[in-house]
Write an enzyme that holds these catalytic residues in place. Sequence first.
Site, PDB file in Angstrom:
ATOM      1  CB  CYS A 157      -0.921  -0.032   1.211  1.00 53.24           C
ATOM      2  SG  CYS A 157      -2.268   1.155   1.141  1.00 53.24           S
ATOM      3  CG  ASP A 158      -1.035   4.586  -1.683  1.00 63.28           C
ATOM      4  OD1 ASP A 158      -1.269   3.447  -2.126  1.00 63.28           O
ATOM      5  OD2 ASP A 158      -1.709   5.578  -1.977  1.00 63.28           O
ATOM      6  CE  LYS A 159       0.517   7.244   2.382  1.00 55.47           C
ATOM      7  NZ  LYS A 159       0.057   7.662   1.068  1.00 55.47           N
ATOM      8  CD  GLU A 168      -3.237  10.135  -0.725  1.00 60.09           C
ATOM      9  OE1 GLU A 168      -2.172   9.557  -0.890  1.00 60.09           O
ATOM     10  OE2 GLU A 168      -4.347   9.599  -0.940  1.00 60.09           O
ATOM     11  CB  SER A 206      -5.259   9.924  -4.069  1.00 60.53           C
ATOM     12  OG  SER A 206      -5.383   8.719  -4.772  1.00 60.53           O
TER      13      SER A 206
HETATM   14 FE1  FES Z   1      -3.770   0.557  -0.441  1.00 59.87          FE
HETATM   15 FE2  FES Z   1      -4.668   1.994  -2.546  1.00 59.87          FE
HETATM   16  S1  FES Z   1      -3.032   0.569  -2.462  1.00 59.87           S
HETATM   17  S2  FES Z   1      -5.327   2.109  -0.458  1.00 59.87           S
END
Ligand code: FES
Length: 559
Positions: free
Chosen positions: A125-127, A445, A471
Amino acid sequence: MSHNNRRYSRELVDGPTKAPGRSMLRAVGFTDDDFKKPQIGIASTWATVTPCNMHIDKLAEAARVAADEAGGKALVFNTITISDGIANGYEGMKCSLVSREVIADSIETVAGCEALDGLVAIGGCDKNMPGCMIALSRLNRPSVFVYGGTIRPGKNRTDIISVFEAVGQYARGGMRLEELEDVERHAIPGPGSCGGMYTANTMASEIEAMGMSLPGSSAQDAISLQKLEDCRKASAAVVQLLNQDIKPSDIMTREAFENAITVVIALGGSTNAVLHLLAMANAMGVELRIDDFSKIGKRVPMLADLRPSGRYMMSELVEIGGILPLMKRLLDQGLLHGDCLTVTGKTLRENLADVEDYPADQDIICDFDQPIKADSHLRILRGNLAPEGSVAKITGKEGNRFTGSAKVYHSEPESYQAILDGEVVAGDVVVIRYEGPKGGPGMQEMLSPTSAIMGRGLGNDVALITDGRFSGGSHGFVVGHVAPEAAEGGPIALIENGDRITIDAVADEITVHVDDAELARRKANWTPPEPRYKRGALAKFAKLVGSASDGAVTDDFQY
Ligand code: FES
């Protein structure tokens, strides 16, 4: 290449005085033989708080077994994760960027304390992905990053951004509640990271391009045999890296960061790549500045027709071969440094030698003579509104210049409600301030406002600027990371409703058409806001964090 093959674990398990530690480790399964082996930490970001990471326990188990089979001794530990897709539009979203630092600190803490010799870090995931990479950089022990893999498309090729934009459509009366609920129920079909070239897939691609994950790791479905095999191979690779004494500092060089930026641009990746690559470079001690994105961006075209601005999903890119053929094309064009070392122990050029090109009938990756955009979509804009820089994602579909009237909001929720209520109209530049790293705090975001703008059909007629960030799913005429931020008294704090603002993504300028004397008068009357948080994680983050133009890191910025 460095030659300091230090076995940290020996300091913890060798000799009579270490009997208590060995005793503890015997209880978790160590045999006499295991104390002679290098200890491989498997850093798992498993959690059921989000689909992105809900399968990572199984990936970690595959990596654990493989590390043992390869001659190491694996220890699995967890770190935290949060989900932007769930938290966006809620006060708690301020904790998102904070989590990157917590994840980095937590992996560093465990590996440091438990004297792990090498690491496999699995993020989805992003973070948690930049968090893992910051930790691996600080530790500088032989390591491989594994991406958790992308999600499959939902019904009618929907994904999480479809749901955010459906909310905006519903708000303007363009969708019935039952239709919104149908999108909500069927957009996320199971485990995996958000399915476009949003932040997670961007981060995975750049980490692979940098050489810190195995070839192909960034373009695999979350639930696939390929992903399990990637985990197994990653553990074997760490043991090999230990034997060869290859550390992240041998791989994450200045040239490797340039490769990462090049691939992000070619893929049309997320603005968060700027923030996280700066932070990762800082952790590794590589001098990388925000303007390097502009320098590289002049020579690299955007080639991928991927969401959010394009048509295709990551899983569809996976089906035609992922990013390896693209990297080979970039290498052949002289746009990648082929001599960079990677976690295979080989150079990037060697890794790509046998990669086949895409099938002839695909139209996801464009040819160099017909790019989506001839230069980078990631624009570093400066000017009297952002003297330290700002980051825009302009693909050209929304135009390259925008002039409009400021409509100023002091928080993300305030702006979101105003957009849903129809207060924002064509010709407006929505200004969302006091959402920077210190001011938010946490630089949250703006996916809800940008999706609401799209959903209301204003994508071509409204621009949005903020000292927060976006985002990877945000698109439209949007500029984030405006620095200095409002809470530091940056010019964005001085904008008033009705001020004319020009965003020029050709000249890379962002200007408020107010003269210097008037800005100075407004600055003299400006007072810093009270911190929104006085205790706890957000307050600590606000005290430590630096400028977005330096990656918003909580460590010292080195350059
Ligand atoms: Fe985890 Fe989008 S990759 S919220």
